[in-house]
Design a protein around this motif. Structure first.
Motif, PDB file in Angstrom:
ATOM      1  N   ASN A 101     -43.162  10.593  53.251  1.00 23.36           N
ATOM      2  CA  ASN A 101     -43.257  12.053  53.313  1.00 23.36           C
ATOM      3  C   ASN A 101     -42.707  12.683  52.034  1.00 23.36           C
ATOM      4  O   ASN A 101     -43.270  13.650  51.506  1.00 23.36           O
ATOM      5  CB  ASN A 101     -42.504  12.571  54.531  1.00 23.36           C
ATOM      6  CG  ASN A 101     -42.453  14.087  54.590  1.00 23.36           C
ATOM      7  OD1 ASN A 101     -41.500  14.714  54.124  1.00 23.36           O
ATOM      8  ND2 ASN A 101     -43.479  14.699  55.166  1.00 23.36           N
ATOM      9  N   ARG A 102     -41.624  12.134  51.533  1.00 20.19           N
ATOM     10  CA  ARG A 102     -41.035  12.645  50.288  1.00 20.19           C
ATOM     11  C   ARG A 102     -41.922  12.333  49.087  1.00 20.19           C
ATOM     12  O   ARG A 102     -41.896  13.060  48.090  1.00 20.19           O
ATOM     13  CB  ARG A 102     -39.627  12.066  50.100  1.00 20.19           C
ATOM     14  CG  ARG A 102     -38.600  12.675  51.044  1.00 20.19           C
ATOM     15  CD  ARG A 102     -37.221  12.082  50.845  1.00 20.19           C
ATOM     16  NE  ARG A 102     -36.252  12.643  51.776  1.00 20.19           N
ATOM     17  CZ  ARG A 102     -35.546  13.745  51.567  1.00 20.19           C
ATOM     18  NH1 ARG A 102     -35.692  14.412  50.421  1.00 20.19           N
ATOM     19  NH2 ARG A 102     -34.683  14.188  52.465  1.00 20.19           N
ATOM     20  N   SER A 103     -42.703  11.272  49.167  1.00 15.68           N
ATOM     21  CA  SER A 103     -43.669  10.988  48.102  1.00 15.68           C
ATOM     22  C   SER A 103     -44.710  12.108  48.042  1.00 15.68           C
ATOM     23  O   SER A 103     -45.091  12.561  46.955  1.00 15.68           O
ATOM     24  CB  SER A 103     -44.363   9.644  48.349  1.00 15.68           C
ATOM     25  OG  SER A 103     -43.435   8.579  48.297  1.00 15.68           O
ATOM     26  N   PRO A 147     -38.554  17.341  43.314  1.00 14.74           N
ATOM     27  CA  PRO A 147     -38.422  15.955  42.833  1.00 14.74           C
ATOM     28  C   PRO A 147     -36.972  15.493  42.715  1.00 14.74           C
ATOM     29  O   PRO A 147     -36.650  14.343  43.044  1.00 14.74           O
ATOM     30  CB  PRO A 147     -39.109  16.005  41.453  1.00 14.74           C
ATOM     31  CG  PRO A 147     -40.100  17.102  41.574  1.00 14.74           C
ATOM     32  CD  PRO A 147     -39.424  18.142  42.418  1.00 14.74           C
ATOM     33  N   GLY A 148     -36.085  16.376  42.247  1.00 13.09           N
ATOM     34  CA  GLY A 148     -34.681  16.011  42.129  1.00 13.09           C
ATOM     35  C   GLY A 148     -34.034  15.766  43.485  1.00 13.09           C
ATOM     36  O   GLY A 148     -33.230  14.831  43.651  1.00 13.09           O
ATOM     37  N   ILE A 149     -34.374  16.601  44.462  1.00 11.73           N
ATOM     38  CA  ILE A 149     -33.843  16.423  45.823  1.00 11.73           C
ATOM     39  C   ILE A 149     -34.308  15.095  46.401  1.00 11.73           C
ATOM     40  O   ILE A 149     -33.530  14.344  47.001  1.00 11.73           O
ATOM     41  CB  ILE A 149     -34.298  17.588  46.719  1.00 11.73           C
ATOM     42  CG1 ILE A 149     -33.685  18.901  46.228  1.00 11.73           C
ATOM     43  CG2 ILE A 149     -33.909  17.334  48.176  1.00 11.73           C
ATOM     44  CD1 ILE A 149     -34.252  20.130  46.912  1.00 11.73           C
ATOM     45  N   ASN A 150     -35.596  14.793  46.227  1.00 10.96           N
ATOM     46  CA  ASN A 150     -36.138  13.545  46.757  1.00 10.96           C
ATOM     47  C   ASN A 150     -35.556  12.326  46.044  1.00 10.96           C
ATOM     48  O   ASN A 150     -35.270  11.298  46.677  1.00 10.96           O
ATOM     49  CB  ASN A 150     -37.661  13.549  46.628  1.00 10.96           C
ATOM     50  CG  ASN A 150     -38.320  14.525  47.581  1.00 10.96           C
ATOM     51  OD1 ASN A 150     -37.704  14.961  48.558  1.00 10.96           O
ATOM     52  ND2 ASN A 150     -39.556  14.885  47.311  1.00 10.96           N
ATOM     53  N   ALA A 165     -26.844   7.326  37.578  1.00  3.20           N
ATOM     54  CA  ALA A 165     -28.089   8.056  37.804  1.00  3.20           C
ATOM     55  C   ALA A 165     -27.930   9.090  38.917  1.00  3.20           C
ATOM     56  O   ALA A 165     -28.465  10.195  38.829  1.00  3.20           O
ATOM     57  CB  ALA A 165     -29.213   7.081  38.152  1.00  3.20           C
ATOM     58  N   TYR A 166     -27.159   8.719  39.942  1.00  2.00           N
ATOM     59  CA  TYR A 166     -26.925   9.635  41.067  1.00  2.00           C
ATOM     60  C   TYR A 166     -26.128  10.854  40.602  1.00  2.00           C
ATOM     61  O   TYR A 166     -26.420  11.992  41.011  1.00  2.00           O
ATOM     62  CB  TYR A 166     -26.168   8.895  42.173  1.00  2.00           C
ATOM     63  CG  TYR A 166     -26.073   9.650  43.479  1.00  2.00           C
ATOM     64  CD1 TYR A 166     -27.091   9.580  44.416  1.00  2.00           C
ATOM     65  CD2 TYR A 166     -24.937  10.404  43.784  1.00  2.00           C
ATOM     66  CE1 TYR A 166     -26.998  10.253  45.629  1.00  2.00           C
ATOM     67  CE2 TYR A 166     -24.844  11.089  44.985  1.00  2.00           C
ATOM     68  CZ  TYR A 166     -25.872  11.007  45.901  1.00  2.00           C
ATOM     69  OH  TYR A 166     -25.778  11.694  47.091  1.00  2.00           O
ATOM     70  N   LEU A 167     -25.140  10.628  39.732  1.00  4.85           N
ATOM     71  CA  LEU A 167     -24.313  11.726  39.232  1.00  4.85           C
ATOM     72  C   LEU A 167     -25.123  12.647  38.321  1.00  4.85           C
ATOM     73  O   LEU A 167     -25.045  13.884  38.436  1.00  4.85           O
ATOM     74  CB  LEU A 167     -23.113  11.161  38.478  1.00  4.85           C
ATOM     75  CG  LEU A 167     -22.118  12.191  37.915  1.00  4.85           C
ATOM     76  CD1 LEU A 167     -21.499  12.999  39.042  1.00  4.85           C
ATOM     77  CD2 LEU A 167     -21.046  11.497  37.092  1.00  4.85           C
ATOM     78  N   ILE A 168     -25.905  12.045  37.418  1.00  4.49           N
ATOM     79  CA  ILE A 168     -26.746  12.842  36.516  1.00  4.49           C
ATOM     80  C   ILE A 168     -27.747  13.664  37.313  1.00  4.49           C
ATOM     81  O   ILE A 168     -28.002  14.840  37.004  1.00  4.49           O
ATOM     82  CB  ILE A 168     -27.463  11.929  35.506  1.00  4.49           C
ATOM     83  CG1 ILE A 168     -26.447  11.259  34.581  1.00  4.49           C
ATOM     84  CG2 ILE A 168     -28.499  12.712  34.700  1.00  4.49           C
ATOM     85  CD1 ILE A 168     -27.054  10.221  33.660  1.00  4.49           C
ATOM     86  N   ASN A 169     -28.307  13.041  38.340  1.00  2.79           N
ATOM     87  CA  ASN A 169     -29.254  13.740  39.204  1.00  2.79           C
ATOM     88  C   ASN A 169     -28.601  14.957  39.861  1.00  2.79           C
ATOM     89  O   ASN A 169     -29.235  16.018  39.998  1.00  2.79           O
ATOM     90  CB  ASN A 169     -29.793  12.789  40.274  1.00  2.79           C
ATOM     91  CG  ASN A 169     -30.671  13.486  41.296  1.00  2.79           C
ATOM     92  OD1 ASN A 169     -30.222  13.820  42.397  1.00  2.79           O
ATOM     93  ND2 ASN A 169     -31.918  13.693  40.943  1.00  2.79           N
TER      94      ASN A 169
END
Length: 267
Positions: free
Chosen positions: A67-69, A174-177, A192-196
């Motif tokens: 669904n997120r795709s 896209p960032g939320i997903n 990557a999680y922190l940068i996101n």
């Protein structure tokens, strides 16, 4: 008397538009639904082959993954088209002398809205079918308001500029997903999680707060144009962005708190 005249004109416009461009309206919306189905199926196939983590997910998590795709692909598409139609094309340019901005539309702008209507119909159906695993009441409210506003702009050709401005908020999707994907993949402590998280705060601030401020300013200086659409159109143009803006502020505060919590754990 003047209000009744506007309502009558809007009703005539709606009827004539449906009769003259019904193929564009319905084919684009149906095409949006089928595109969502295609992305869902491709995500399922691609993820099962290239992401080992996917097979270990629960059934509900796999549904949410796919669904997120869909929402990611739609977000990229509608953000690009919103930027093009609202800023790069001449359709809503102040330099154009082809009528009021709030009344302008084109075959392309209507078709794009139809695709987006197809997406929101599909996503709303999935949210209801799997409720509440794909989203709670706030998602239902968001999707219903968006669907009504999109459908009105698509069918009447009115207020499409403001609809596209509001649709720029999809740039945050896209960032939320990606944040959800990283969490499910066990990468919550990664760089990557922190940068996101930082990128989410920045993009949200621009797309869902500053852009909305611009929308309200644009509505204010063109109040005379807004008053020329139907009463229902005035309600949608004024109320829907306001409700969404309040929801955006609440969600923004939650995102900021989440980022602060992540930073505190790292320290």
């Amino acid at each position: 008397m003047e209000i009744n005249t506007y309502q009558t004109r809007a009703e005539m416009l709606l009827r004539s538009y449906i009769l003259s461009d019904s193929f564009i309206v319905y084919s684009s919306a149906i095409g949006g639904v089928f595109a969502c189905k295609l992305v869902y199926d491709l995500s399922q196939i691609f993820s099962s082959i290239y992401f080992k983590r996917y097979a270990g997910l629960s059934k509900s998590q796999q549904v949410e993954w796919n669904n997120r795709s869909i929402s990611t692909v739609h977000a990229i598409f509608i953000t690009a088209m919103s930027l093009f139609l609202a800023f790069w094309s001449d359709l809503f340019s102040d330099d154009q002398l082809s009528g009021l901005v709030i009344m302008r539309s084109s075959t392309l702008s209507t078709s794009v809205l139809g695709v987006s209507v197809g997406y929101f119909l599909t996503d709303l159906a999935m949210i209801l079918w799997f409720y509440p695993s794909l989203g709670g009441m706030e998602y239902l409210v968001h999707h219903l308001l968006s669907l009504v506003a999109l459908s009105y702009a698509m069918l009447t050709g009115e207020a499409q500029f403001y609809v596209y401005m509001v649709l720029l908020s999809e740039a945050t999707t896209p960032g939320i997903n990606l944040r959800w994907y990283l969490d499910v993949a066990g990468l919550k402590k990664s760089k990557a999680y922190l940068i996101n998280g930082f990128m989410m705060v920045f993009v949200w601030l621009v797309a869902r707060i500053l852009v909305f401020i611009y929308v309200f300013y644009h509505l204010y200086i063109r109040y005379d144009q807004v008053m020329k659409v139907s009463s229902f159109g005035i309600f949608l143009v004024c109320v829907v962005p306001l409700v969404l803006a309040v929801m955006n502020l609440v969600w923004f505060w939650k995102i900021v708190k989440g980022l602060m919590k992540t930073l505190a754990k790292r320290n």
